[in-house]
Design a protein around this motif. Structure first.
Motif, PDB file in Angstrom:
ATOM      1  N   THR A   1       0.846  -1.197   0.000  1.00 18.53           N
ATOM      2  CA  THR A   1       0.000   0.000   0.000  1.00 18.53           C
ATOM      3  C   THR A   1       0.881   1.247   0.000  1.00 18.53           C
ATOM      4  OG1 THR A   1      -0.102   0.148   2.382  1.00 18.53           O
ATOM      5  CG2 THR A   1      -1.756  -1.235   1.334  1.00 18.53           C
ATOM      6  N   LYS A  16      -4.678  11.146  -2.767  1.00 22.38           N
ATOM      7  CA  LYS A  16      -4.196   9.766  -2.966  1.00 22.38           C
ATOM      8  C   LYS A  16      -3.670   9.530  -4.375  1.00 22.38           C
ATOM      9  CE  LYS A  16      -6.285   6.612   0.264  1.00 22.38           C
ATOM     10  NZ  LYS A  16      -7.577   6.081   0.625  1.00 22.38           N
ATOM     11  N   THR A  45      -5.313  -3.487  -6.107  1.00 27.47           N
ATOM     12  CA  THR A  45      -4.967  -4.419  -5.031  1.00 27.47           C
ATOM     13  C   THR A  45      -3.619  -4.067  -4.430  1.00 27.47           C
ATOM     14  OG1 THR A  45      -6.052  -6.042  -6.414  1.00 27.47           O
ATOM     15  CG2 THR A  45      -4.897  -6.886  -4.480  1.00 27.47           C
ATOM     16  N   ARG A  46      -2.647  -3.871  -5.321  1.00 25.97           N
ATOM     17  CA  ARG A  46      -1.285  -3.650  -4.841  1.00 25.97           C
ATOM     18  C   ARG A  46      -1.178  -2.407  -3.950  1.00 25.97           C
ATOM     19  NH1 ARG A  46       3.847  -3.263  -8.837  1.00 25.97           N
ATOM     20  NH2 ARG A  46       2.874  -5.106  -9.720  1.00 25.97           N
ATOM     21  N   TYR A  47      -1.858  -1.329  -4.336  1.00 24.57           N
ATOM     22  CA  TYR A  47      -1.725  -0.089  -3.578  1.00 24.57           C
ATOM     23  C   TYR A  47      -2.927   0.197  -2.681  1.00 24.57           C
ATOM     24  CZ  TYR A  47       2.260   0.717  -6.627  1.00 24.57           C
ATOM     25  OH  TYR A  47       3.453   0.600  -7.294  1.00 24.57           O
ATOM     26  N   ASP A  48      -3.879  -0.733  -2.671  1.00 25.56           N
ATOM     27  CA  ASP A  48      -5.072  -0.615  -1.833  1.00 25.56           C
ATOM     28  C   ASP A  48      -5.779   0.735  -2.051  1.00 25.56           C
ATOM     29  OD1 ASP A  48      -6.994  -1.313  -0.033  1.00 25.56           O
ATOM     30  OD2 ASP A  48      -5.839  -0.670   1.735  1.00 25.56           O
ATOM     31  N   VAL A  49      -6.080   1.003  -3.302  1.00 32.10           N
ATOM     32  CA  VAL A  49      -6.774   2.247  -3.646  1.00 32.10           C
ATOM     33  C   VAL A  49      -7.962   1.929  -4.555  1.00 32.10           C
ATOM     34  CG1 VAL A  49      -4.800   3.817  -3.414  1.00 32.10           C
ATOM     35  CG2 VAL A  49      -5.177   2.590  -5.576  1.00 32.10           C
ATOM     36  N   SER A  50      -8.823   2.919  -4.748  1.00 28.73           N
ATOM     37  CA  SER A  50     -10.020   2.705  -5.567  1.00 28.73           C
ATOM     38  C   SER A  50      -9.690   2.818  -7.059  1.00 28.73           C
ATOM     39  CB  SER A  50     -11.081   3.745  -5.211  1.00 28.73           C
ATOM     40  OG  SER A  50     -10.644   5.010  -5.661  1.00 28.73           O
TER      41      SER A  50
END
Ligand code: GLP
Length: 245
Positions: A1, A16, A45-50
């Motif tokens: 993240t 973000k 997924t990798r950076y846990d963002v929308s």
């Protein structure tokens, strides 16, 4: 993240997408030109963002010319030094494989014909010179994509008519020491006639892109004149263009 922004409490939080943009820029700088970028989903997924955050970051990098998109294939690291090279001279086989589809086809005609006035002019031969004429229906993943007529001097590929259907004409030319090197190409919109419609599996008067190409080898010899009719619903051209200063 994504790590912290390193800013002191109370300071305005960096958006973000901007943090992600910088993370992706590091990734781009650590990659080679034309390397693929992870997919949208992988980045989420990798950076846990929308998805919205990913799109904004990717869009910014695109606007900055650091990455480029190929319709249907994904996003790639831009080559900042040789951007004009992305105007590649490709064969149908290469072109379709680059779109992650399988090229194949059906030879409709393979014959020796005397050069008519148009072919003689473009191929720099005397009218009447023996040419090989190929008419091919070219498919991508089994579906008709393009109806192609090619003429070339028979002296370039002696014996081709006896050997039969080539999988790739450009591979044949390369093996014969006449590898395609550059081309003059014209693209125009057109409508298919009844015969073309049947072959391409579309209704008559369906729209198509007509691509006319005269190709030369590295020695400057004209090695083919081709007229290719692409179904407008299945094919488009993408190229990088630069402004001359
Ligand atoms: C494209 C070009 C043609 C060329 C053909 C060769 O379709 N428009 O000018 O003849 O590629 O493709 P291949 O090597 O797959 O036969």
């Amino acid at each position: 993240t994504l790590g912290g922004t390193g800013r002191t409490a109370g300071a305005k939080q960096e958006p973000k997408h901007e943090t992600l943009r910088r993370a992706l820029l590091d990734l781009v700088e650590a990659s080679a030109p034309h390397d693929p970028l992870p997919s949208e989903r992988e980045l989420m997924t990798r950076y846990d963002v929308s998805r919205v955050t990913v799109r904004r970051a990717v869009e910014r990098l695109g606007q900055e010319g650091r990455i480029y998109r190929v319709q249907g294939s994904g996003t790639f690291v831009a080559d900042r030094e040789t951007i004009s090279k992305s105007l590649h001279l490709t064969s149908f086989s290469e072109d379709i494989r680059a779109r992650r589809m399988t090229p194949a086809g059906r030879m409709l005609l393979m014959e020796r014909v005397p050069a008519d006035v148009v072919n003689a002019r473009d191929l720099f031969v005397e009218p009447g010179t023996p040419l090989i004429h190929l008419e091919r229906l070219r498919t991508a993943d089994g579906e008709p994509m393009c109806l192609e007529n090619v003429w070339l001097p028979e002296t370039l590929l002696p014996g081709l008519l006896d050997r039969g259907e080539p999988a790739s004409l450009y591979d044949e030319l390369e093996r014969a020491g006449a590898a395609p090197d550059s081309a003059q190409q014209t693209v125009r919109a057109t409508l298919v006639d009844a015969t073309q419609a049947t072959l391409l599996n579309v209704p008559p008067q369906f729209p198509a892109l007509c691509v006319e190409r005269v190709t030369r080898d590295a020695r400057g010899r004209a090695v083919e004149r081709a007229v290719s009719l692409y179904r407008a619903d299945r094919y488009d051209f993408t190229f990088t263009i630069t402004r001359e200063r």
